[in-house]
Design a protein around this motif. Sequence first.
Motif, short mmCIF file in Angstrom:
data_model
loop_
_atom_site.label_atom_id
_atom_site.label_comp_id
_atom_site.label_asym_id
_atom_site.label_seq_id
_atom_site.Cartn_x
_atom_site.Cartn_y
_atom_site.Cartn_z
N ASP A 10 0.84 -1.19 0.00
CA ASP A 10 0.00 0.00 0.00
C ASP A 10 0.88 1.24 0.00
N SER B 171 -0.16 4.18 0.81
CA SER B 171 -0.78 5.15 1.69
C SER B 171 0.26 5.81 2.58
N SER C 4 3.63 -2.16 -6.02
CA SER C 4 3.09 -1.01 -5.30
C SER C 4 1.69 -0.74 -5.85
N ASP D 71 -2.05 1.90 -5.27
CA ASP D 71 -2.93 2.83 -4.58
C ASP D 71 -4.34 2.59 -5.14
N THR E 266 -6.67 4.61 -1.93
CA THR E 266 -6.40 3.18 -1.91
C THR E 266 -7.61 2.39 -2.42
N PHE F 60 -8.46 -1.75 -2.97
CA PHE F 60 -8.03 -3.15 -2.93
C PHE F 60 -8.52 -3.91 -4.15
N THR G 291 -0.80 -3.30 4.23
CA THR G 291 -1.69 -2.14 4.17
C THR G 291 -2.04 -1.63 5.56
N GLY H 277 -9.71 1.30 2.75
CA GLY H 277 -10.10 1.19 1.34
C GLY H 277 -11.60 1.01 1.25
N TRP I 25 -3.78 -10.52 4.59
CA TRP I 25 -3.81 -9.08 4.77
C TRP I 25 -2.88 -8.77 5.95
#
Length: 235
Positions: free
Chosen positions: A110, A112, A142, A144, A169, A171, A194, A198, A212
């Motif tokens: 992510d 972010s 990478s 977003d 972001t 997913f 992350t 999102g 995750w």
Amino acid sequence: THNGWQESKTSQQISNQVVRLANIKQILNRSWRQTPQRDRGLLPGNVRSQLQKVQKTKIVDWRQVFRHQFGLIARGQVNSHARFNRRQPLRMDLPGKVTRLDPAIDIFVDNSGSVTDQEIVQTLTTLEKMLKKTKLTANVYSFDARVTTKQKLHDGKKLDFRRTGGGGTSFQCIFDYLHQHHLTKRNRIIIIITDGWGEERINNYHYQNVYWLMMTKANQLSVKEPPGRVLEMRG
């Protein structure tokens, strides 16, 4: 009813029962979340304790989980006509077995701003050490609102991590990328690093072996009913 609880169950009945129990647990979870704090005092103590058990999440060491998963992939084998069949070497029509060498690990990072560069680099370094022991490689992306850069993470190559994009972001773009590039679901591990912010709903195209890896708490993942497992990195 008590139908389906007989001693001689078929595999279909067992499968249906597992689904029913999972649905019951989901209903209890939803009911507990929707019950105001002031009304919880009206619940009998034993009922409250059972509902609180449902809410508790067991914190596991994410490193241990990945070591186990990488080991399973490294031991995986596929059919190949370039190798003789060990049981019947004279049968040229029968394929032999070779170790799977194709990259089967995809790591999505992510972009972010709440995820620091230092945290990401430390995490990727840890993953690289695990991959080195199992002689596996991984593709690092990478993302977003879309998947941007791609690098290969393997022994002997220094990963040059740099932020790209930096927009909102999404997913969904991860699973769209996997689906559009026809990447196999079998023996593939998908790791998403992350902070969890999102959309709530995604189409995962039946990719289930998803991890995750959260920089925040597991319950801060915005996706409702996410595929795979949610692991906390911190703590």
